[in-house]
Scaffold this active site. Sequence first.
Site, PDB file in Angstrom:
ATOM      1  N   ASP A 107     -22.293  13.145 -23.843  1.00 46.74           N
ATOM      2  CA  ASP A 107     -20.857  13.187 -23.537  1.00 46.74           C
ATOM      3  C   ASP A 107     -20.362  11.944 -22.812  1.00 46.74           C
ATOM      4  O   ASP A 107     -19.433  12.008 -22.028  1.00 46.74           O
ATOM      5  CB  ASP A 107     -20.519  14.451 -22.737  1.00 46.74           C
ATOM      6  CG  ASP A 107     -21.169  14.451 -21.359  1.00 46.74           C
ATOM      7  OD1 ASP A 107     -22.098  13.643 -21.148  1.00 46.74           O
ATOM      8  OD2 ASP A 107     -20.738  15.241 -20.509  1.00 46.74           O
TER       9      ASP A 107
ATOM     10  N   GLU B 185       1.434   6.363  12.827  1.00 54.23           N
ATOM     11  CA  GLU B 185       0.239   5.772  13.388  1.00 54.23           C
ATOM     12  C   GLU B 185       0.298   4.245  13.449  1.00 54.23           C
ATOM     13  O   GLU B 185      -0.117   3.651  14.434  1.00 54.23           O
ATOM     14  CB  GLU B 185      -0.982   6.199  12.560  1.00 54.23           C
ATOM     15  CG  GLU B 185      -2.272   5.866  13.267  1.00 54.23           C
ATOM     16  CD  GLU B 185      -3.409   6.739  12.798  1.00 54.23           C
ATOM     17  OE1 GLU B 185      -3.133   7.818  12.251  1.00 54.23           O
ATOM     18  OE2 GLU B 185      -4.564   6.327  12.968  1.00 54.23           O
ATOM     19  N   ASP B 186       0.807   3.622  12.405  1.00 49.94           N
ATOM     20  CA  ASP B 186       0.724   2.154  12.335  1.00 49.94           C
ATOM     21  C   ASP B 186       2.028   1.444  12.672  1.00 49.94           C
ATOM     22  O   ASP B 186       2.033   0.240  12.909  1.00 49.94           O
ATOM     23  CB  ASP B 186       0.261   1.730  10.927  1.00 49.94           C
ATOM     24  CG  ASP B 186      -1.145   2.230  10.643  1.00 49.94           C
ATOM     25  OD1 ASP B 186      -1.919   2.375  11.607  1.00 49.94           O
ATOM     26  OD2 ASP B 186      -1.458   2.490   9.468  1.00 49.94           O
TER      27      ASP B 186
ATOM     28  N   HIS C 226       3.691   7.921   5.340  1.00 53.49           N
ATOM     29  CA  HIS C 226       2.446   8.456   5.890  1.00 53.49           C
ATOM     30  C   HIS C 226       1.817   7.601   6.992  1.00 53.49           C
ATOM     31  O   HIS C 226       1.058   8.103   7.809  1.00 53.49           O
ATOM     32  CB  HIS C 226       1.427   8.768   4.778  1.00 53.49           C
ATOM     33  CG  HIS C 226       0.647   7.583   4.286  1.00 53.49           C
ATOM     34  ND1 HIS C 226       1.061   6.806   3.234  1.00 53.49           N
ATOM     35  CD2 HIS C 226      -0.528   7.047   4.701  1.00 53.49           C
ATOM     36  CE1 HIS C 226       0.181   5.844   3.021  1.00 53.49           C
ATOM     37  NE2 HIS C 226      -0.804   5.962   3.894  1.00 53.49           N
TER      38      HIS C 226
ATOM     39  N   ASP D 133      -3.547   8.405  -0.750  1.00 51.83           N
ATOM     40  CA  ASP D 133      -3.726   7.335   0.230  1.00 51.83           C
ATOM     41  C   ASP D 133      -5.137   6.750   0.085  1.00 51.83           C
ATOM     42  O   ASP D 133      -5.338   5.549  -0.059  1.00 51.83           O
ATOM     43  CB  ASP D 133      -3.516   7.919   1.644  1.00 51.83           C
ATOM     44  CG  ASP D 133      -3.797   6.923   2.753  1.00 51.83           C
ATOM     45  OD1 ASP D 133      -3.529   5.726   2.565  1.00 51.83           O
ATOM     46  OD2 ASP D 133      -4.290   7.366   3.813  1.00 51.83           O
TER      47      ASP D 133
ATOM     48  N   HIS E 175       0.846  -1.205   0.000  1.00 55.58           N
ATOM     49  CA  HIS E 175       0.000   0.000   0.000  1.00 55.58           C
ATOM     50  C   HIS E 175       0.879   1.252   0.000  1.00 55.58           C
ATOM     51  O   HIS E 175       0.688   2.173  -0.802  1.00 55.58           O
ATOM     52  CB  HIS E 175      -0.908  -0.029   1.234  1.00 55.58           C
ATOM     53  CG  HIS E 175      -1.530   1.294   1.589  1.00 55.58           C
ATOM     54  ND1 HIS E 175      -2.465   1.915   0.782  1.00 55.58           N
ATOM     55  CD2 HIS E 175      -1.350   2.112   2.657  1.00 55.58           C
ATOM     56  CE1 HIS E 175      -2.836   3.059   1.352  1.00 55.58           C
ATOM     57  NE2 HIS E 175      -2.167   3.210   2.484  1.00 55.58           N
TER      58      HIS E 175
END
Length: 508
Positions: A261, A78-79, A74, A140, A50
């Site tokens: 369109d 946090e992780d 990123h 993300d 990811h």
Amino acid sequence: MTEVKPLADILTAMKSPESADIALVSKAYEFAQKAHEGQKRYSGEPYFSHIAEVGYSIADIGMDAQTIAAGLLHDTVEDAHIAEETIEQEFGKDVRILVHGVTKLGALKYRGMERHTESLRKLFAATAEDIRVLIVKLMDRLHNAKTLEYVPEHKRERIALETLEIYAPIADRLGMSVIKTELEDAAFPYAFPEEYEKTVDLLKERKNENENRLEKLEKDAKREMAAAGILSFRTEARIKGVFSLYKKLERKDWDITKIYDILALRIIVPTVADCYSALGVVHKHWRPVPGKIKDYIAFPKPNGYQSIHTTVYTGDGGAMEIQIRTEAQHREAQFGIASHLTYKEVQGYVEGTRGGGLEWIRQFIPLMRRTPVATPEPQERTAPQWVKELAHAHADNNQSEEYLASLKSDFFTHRVFVFTPKADVIDLPLGATPIDFAYAIHSEVANKMSGAKVNGKMVSLDSALKNGDIVEIITKPAGKPTRKWYDMAKTTLARKMIRQALAHPNKY
Ligand code: MN
């Protein structure tokens, strides 16, 4: 199972990087790979897959090395429990600030209407610090939306709705139409499965027919352009996103024959003058559908979009849209604000045809601190009114840090974001009233307005709207604009429409 995107691919996607940039991105890649070691995604793939995809997509839209590094890092705070101080020590202050911003946004959750506005407010506040935070967050979310099939069902719908309600409108606001469409089309099947099936089925029925018609139109257009002596141009097919088609079908009673369109032909030329020449060639050969010509070059959309759109009768009983624009306008139309944060621009590279609808946004770019570039006067026709006001208000000290800092926050703080009862976000200048809101929605509704409710309570028409307000317009058949409304309106649009209505009282 797909392979983890290799570092080499990210480095290749970077546009003319310097060796320090390559070093920074490489270091971030290896650091994140180690930090997320052993973690897995719902798909069973390593979590780092990811991370690598997000880093790649940020590089691919042409962002600078620090933003790519922030993309790779990123989720480390946090992780993977990496301290923000460590990020600063290893990658510098800017990268730390970017990662901090993205982390702070963290769990923007869609939990129905009340929370929705709270999420948006948080998002705008965090982004005001540095708009690159938003780019990382969007990329993300884009990868998460594209991999929704692996997410447990009970979470899937919420993520899909958040993507449609929060992230896609923001991408749109920033002029990033490619990202907006990708977000919508990734989320649509999980947010509204039945509607998705219905739309795709309708589309399938007409696919071949439409493709053949487009092919013929493209061939004829090339021939006509060449015959008129215009040789420097290229064409491409534009396919409407499935979600965008669905929204239009809803407005057209699900009659797909009324939509011209689904496929459109784009003609891309070097200069603005060439656009009008090309329009001449097109209208000489094909009869235009009346009322379908839109000159967004002379009158750009509020998000900066510039192009000429026209719909022409194709001679087979149908009609098709043709979009004419310059290369620079094309690049901006696809990547919006991101197209102004590229290496080329940062390093002072000036392209011959540059300078389109998003020129004004350069003022909000913190990168300009490092590379002083003369700030162009916002162009009369392209800069939204509020940006012009800002630029002039600060013109005396326009090189200072303070000035840049205030501009960055002004990008969002000089606007209010309010909602329709159906939760559409409407973006208005500070001090805007229910009258401005009504005209931003629809002038026919506005002209019949008799009152307005904010958050369920009746308010006077001159009350200033606040961030997150839900505004409802009450109409009555005998409603009519007055001179007073004109004085209470803040936006140019509302004033213009009221002036017209006052001048022709019988027409409205
Ligand atoms: Mn992530």
